[in-house]
Structures are given as C-alpha cells and as structure tokens.
Design a protein around this motif. Structure first.
Motif, PDB file in Angstrom:
ATOM      1  N   UNK A 168       0.834  -1.203   0.000  1.00 36.62           N
ATOM      2  CA  UNK A 168       0.000   0.000   0.000  1.00 36.62           C
ATOM      3  C   UNK A 168       0.868   1.251   0.000  1.00 36.62           C
ATOM      4  N   UNK A 169       0.640   2.136  -0.978  1.00 36.16           N
ATOM      5  CA  UNK A 169       1.405   3.373  -1.031  1.00 36.16           C
ATOM      6  C   UNK A 169       1.098   4.240   0.185  1.00 36.16           C
ATOM      7  N   UNK A 170      -0.174   4.287   0.559  1.00 36.38           N
ATOM      8  CA  UNK A 170      -0.553   5.113   1.702  1.00 36.38           C
ATOM      9  C   UNK A 170       0.164   4.710   2.976  1.00 36.38           C
ATOM     10  N   UNK A 171       0.214   3.412   3.259  1.00 33.07           N
ATOM     11  CA  UNK A 171       0.898   2.943   4.467  1.00 33.07           C
ATOM     12  C   UNK A 171       2.417   3.078   4.339  1.00 33.07           C
ATOM     13  N   UNK A 356       5.980  -6.329   4.517  1.00 29.28           N
ATOM     14  CA  UNK A 356       6.387  -5.698   3.260  1.00 29.28           C
ATOM     15  C   UNK A 356       6.587  -4.189   3.366  1.00 29.28           C
ATOM     16  N   UNK A 357       5.831  -3.534   4.246  1.00 31.69           N
ATOM     17  CA  UNK A 357       6.000  -2.090   4.416  1.00 31.69           C
ATOM     18  C   UNK A 357       7.332  -1.794   5.110  1.00 31.69           C
ATOM     19  N   UNK A 358       7.639  -2.565   6.163  1.00 32.93           N
ATOM     20  CA  UNK A 358       8.921  -2.397   6.851  1.00 32.93           C
ATOM     21  C   UNK A 358      10.075  -2.683   5.895  1.00 32.93           C
ATOM     22  N   UNK A 359       9.961  -3.762   5.116  1.00 32.29           N
ATOM     23  CA  UNK A 359      11.019  -4.105   4.167  1.00 32.29           C
ATOM     24  C   UNK A 359      11.184  -2.992   3.129  1.00 32.29           C
ATOM     25  N   UNK A 423       1.711   3.723  10.768  1.00 36.62           N
ATOM     26  CA  UNK A 423       0.692   3.081   9.927  1.00 36.62           C
ATOM     27  C   UNK A 423      -0.357   2.321  10.745  1.00 36.62           C
ATOM     28  N   UNK A 424       0.065   1.698  11.844  1.00 29.61           N
ATOM     29  CA  UNK A 424      -0.896   0.954  12.658  1.00 29.61           C
ATOM     30  C   UNK A 424      -1.920   1.861  13.308  1.00 29.61           C
ATOM     31  N   UNK A 425      -1.537   3.106  13.560  1.00 28.13           N
ATOM     32  CA  UNK A 425      -2.493   4.056  14.134  1.00 28.13           C
ATOM     33  C   UNK A 425      -3.589   4.411  13.143  1.00 28.13           C
ATOM     34  N   UNK A 426      -3.334   4.154  11.853  1.00 29.72           N
ATOM     35  CA  UNK A 426      -4.308   4.454  10.812  1.00 29.72           C
ATOM     36  C   UNK A 426      -4.920   3.175  10.233  1.00 29.72           C
ATOM     37  N   UNK A 427      -4.809   2.067  10.991  1.00 28.21           N
ATOM     38  CA  UNK A 427      -5.536   0.856  10.608  1.00 28.21           C
ATOM     39  C   UNK A 427      -4.717  -0.216   9.920  1.00 28.21           C
ATOM     40  N   UNK A 428      -3.396  -0.028   9.793  1.00 28.10           N
ATOM     41  CA  UNK A 428      -2.585  -1.054   9.146  1.00 28.10           C
ATOM     42  C   UNK A 428      -2.527  -2.284  10.033  1.00 28.10           C
ATOM     43  N   UNK A 429      -2.701  -3.455   9.433  1.00 25.99           N
ATOM     44  CA  UNK A 429      -2.764  -4.704  10.195  1.00 25.99           C
ATOM     45  C   UNK A 429      -1.433  -5.446  10.227  1.00 25.99           C
TER      46      UNK A 429
END
Length: 430
Positions: A168-171, A356-359, A423-429
């Motif tokens: 996700x680009x947003x996350x 994948x976002x962390x990577x 990102x988790x504060x905005x709903x990332x799982x």
C-alpha cells in the motif's frame, strides 16, 4: 553461455559503453528471448501492458512537476526564510537550516535530486557566501540532507517500491515519516557536535516581531503536505491523484498567490519535468521488461530457496539485504536497484514473515544512502558540480554524515515497530 547470462552480460556491456540502463535492459531482454526462441514481440507487449496498466506510475512525473514548479516560483525561498527564522540563530544555524529545509521540502517533491538541485542549491550557496563554511562541507551536508526527501512522504521511490511489491502506497508513506525524522535528528546532532568542534559561525537572529510575518508568508507552502497527506488518508484522493493535486497546488500558489512565476519559467519547469520524467520512464520500462526475464528464469524463487537453506532469521536476512544494497548502491543508480534488485528479495522476505511495508522502508533508506556513497553516488557529483568543491574534500566531509545515517538505518532495521507504529495508528494490520 545460457540465454540469461548472455542477456545479463550484454546489459552490463552496453551500460559500460554509456547506453542508458533502460535501453540496455530492453536490448538484453530481446537477446534473451531470441536465444530462447520466443517471440521477441513479448518485449513490446510486456512494456505496453505494464506501462498502461500501471496507474501508480503517473505519480512519478506529477511529483517531479510539483518540485519543478516550486523551484521556479518563490515557494522555496519562503520556506528557507521560515527555516532560517527558527533555527538559524544557533551556532552552525545555516547548517541546521539545510537539514530542516530538507525535511519540509521533502513533503512536497518526493525526490532527493529535486531537493539537492532546488532548495539545496540555494542553501549551499548561502553557506559558502563570504567563506562562512567550506564548499566541501556545504556540499556534503546538502547531499546528506537531500536523502531524507524520498523517505518522508510523498516519495517517488516508495511509489516505485509499491509498483514492484503491491504494498500500500498510503501505508508506505506513513511508515516513512518517523524514519525520515530520525535521519534528520541524527544529522542535526552531528552538526551540533561539529559546530562546537569547528567553531561554526552564529547567524544574526531574526527579530521575534518578524516571525509571524515570515510564518504567514510561508504558510501556503507549508500547507501543501497537509493537503496531500490529508487527502490520501481521508480517502478523498489516491496517491496518484494527490500527485496531480500537488502539481496543481504548486502552480496555483506560485502564480496566483505569490505571483512569482512567469510564462517563461512555467515553460522551463514543464520541459525540465518532462526530461526528468522521460529518463525515469525509460528506466521503469526497461526494468519491467527485464523483470519478465527474471521471472521467467524463476530467479526470485531460486534465491528464496537458496537463502531459506541458510536458515536465516528475519533480522539476519535484513542485515544481509542491507549489506548487499549498500554495496550495490555504491555502484548502480538507485531507481535501477529498486526496480531490478529489490524485487528479487521480496519473496524471501515474505517467506520469512517480514512485513512488506517495513522491508520497503529499509530498502529505500539503503538506496538513498547509496546516493551519497562513493564511488558512484549521484548526489556527490550533483553537489560537486553545484558548489565546485574538490571531490576528495567532499568525500572526506561526507564520511561522518554517512556514518550517522547508517546508525539511523540500523535502528530502522532492528526495530520494525518503530517504522510500523504510525501506519498501525491508521488501521494497518501488519
């Protein structure tokens, strides 16, 4: 020689001769298909299908255009005055301004090159005026602070990573905020230490009574990241639409509010943005075609099986990726690494349970540090050209900043929760 090796050798040979890497990859892919006896029209089909269906790719030229419009108008000048008013009063203040302006400007351009060639050029000239700082130090600091630009959103490299990973680009944008601020903090801390050791000059403080006027003048420019991120995370805009809004906002503010951009400047911004976009577009096209070859040879899966046999932990794998990307980043252009090398590691990262976002953030930070790593680092040569600093002295002054950024990279790598908290504060799982 097997077809894949032959294609790879041809790509390297043509690149060494000076052919653009995008064209080199397309030529090597054609050779691979010819030796395999496959239809060479697959190159055109793959290129057209990938480019026309890659809606996210549109964000790249739009963010580039936004940066060009900001540099053509007075938005960057107002941002610099704002930064100078608040941190320029301290010892080594202009050096701190250099870093702060990169943090602010990064929320608008998404490009390290735009930062270095735009506001970076201005602040580097301010630092070297009247011999306040050496040209090599100003160039080294400007190059180092410019790498923050693609970490804090919006970010062109993050967009490209999303293209190859489906993250996700947003996350990804959200995940880059804290690491970018950490990198800025590391650089500012180093400047404080060096300011005392080298007795850097103290700038004339801006009178308190002038601060409201300076802030008001810069407010429309400062509002741009709020408009972008607010639109994306409220669901009102996709990242690509946000890039279009960024370009339109920069044009409207520069032309209607600040009245600081002429038709001639607008034309030059459009042509400069078009040239930069065409260059990146050709590289993306070549990478998409070559990625078909890599996929056909099952290179990612083979590497994943090979590395799995090493029985690596996720942290050990990330540290290995850091070493590989830093070494390759000292030799190759960052976009090529992101589009060709990074996708090879993604299946292994997924198999090891790495987010994948962390990577993506770890990979982009590595690639950005590569921009200032000798011998190839493009930002080194851009700043050397802008300032005229001797290359030997510039590299010498760069080393402490590279070490500071490597410390930030280690923190980002070892503590994924630091990257993923926002990102988790905005709903990332993840």
């Amino acid at each position: 020689m097997d077809p894949f090796t032959a294609g790879l050798v041809l790509i390297c040979f043509l690149a060494l001769l000076g052919l653009p890497i995008g064209l080199s990859m397309i030529t090597g892919s054609i050779l691979y298909l010819w030796m395999r006896g496959q239809d060479m029209g697959l190159v055109a089909e793959r290129l057209l299908n990938s480019m026309f269906t890659g809606y996210v790719i549109l964000a790249v030229p739009l963010f580039i255009l936004a940066a060009e419009l900001m540099n053509s108008g007075s938005m960057t000048d107002r941002l610099l005055r704002f930064c100078n008013a608040f941190v320029g009063r301290f010892r080594g203040g202009l050096a701190q301004v250099n870093i702060v302006q990169s943090v602010i400007f990064s929320g608008m351009s998404g490009s390290a090159f735009a930062d270095a060639a735009g506001t970076g050029r201005i602040i580097a000239n301010m630092m070297t005026r009247n011999g306040l700082y050496t040209r090599s130090f100003a160039a080294a600091l400007t190059a180092s602070s410019a790498v923050i630009g693609p970490i804090i959103p919006p970010s062109i490299p993050m967009v490209l990573y999303a293209l190859v990973s489906n993250a996700s680009i947003g996350f990804l944008f959200l995940a880059g905020i804290l690491p970018g601020l950490l990198m800025a903090l590391m650089l500012m801390t180093l400047v404080v230490v060096q300011s005392r050791r080298l007795n850097f000059p103290v700038e004339t403080p801006v009178p308190i009574r002038e601060l409201p006027g300076i802030t008001l003048g810069a407010f429309p420019a400062l509002l741009m990241p709020v408009v972008l991120l607010g639109g994306i995370y409220s669901g009102a805009m996709t990242p690509t639409e946000a890039a279009a809004v960024a370009a339109a906002y920069a044009l409207l503010v520069s032309s209607l509010l600040y009245r600081s951009i002429s038709l001639g400047q607008l034309y030059r911004a459009l042509t400069s943005g078009a040239r930069s976009s065409a260059s990146i577009g050709m590289l993306i096209a070549g990478a998409l075609v070559f990625n078909y070859v890599v996929t056909a040879e099952n290179i990612p899966q083979k590497l994943s099986i090979y590395l799995t046999g090493w029985d690596l932990t996720p942290l050990q794998f990330l540290l290995l990726v850091n070493v590989v990307l830093l070494l390759i980043g000292a030799l190759l252009e960052g976009t090529a690494i992101l589009l060709i090398i990074v996708p090879v590691f993604i299946p292994t990262a997924t198999a090891l349970g790495i987010d994948p976002v962390h990577f993506g953030v770890v990979a982009v930070v590595n690639i950005m540090i590569g921009l200032i790593t000798p011998p190839y680092g493009l930002l080194i040569f851009i700043m050397q050209s802008i300032t005229g600093a001797p290359l030997r002295h510039l590299i010498r002054d760069l080393i402490p900043f590279i070490i500071a950024l490597l410390v930030a990279l280690m923190i980002i790598t070892v503590f994924p929760d630091f990257v993923l908290w926002l990102p988790r504060q905005f709903g990332y799982q993840g």
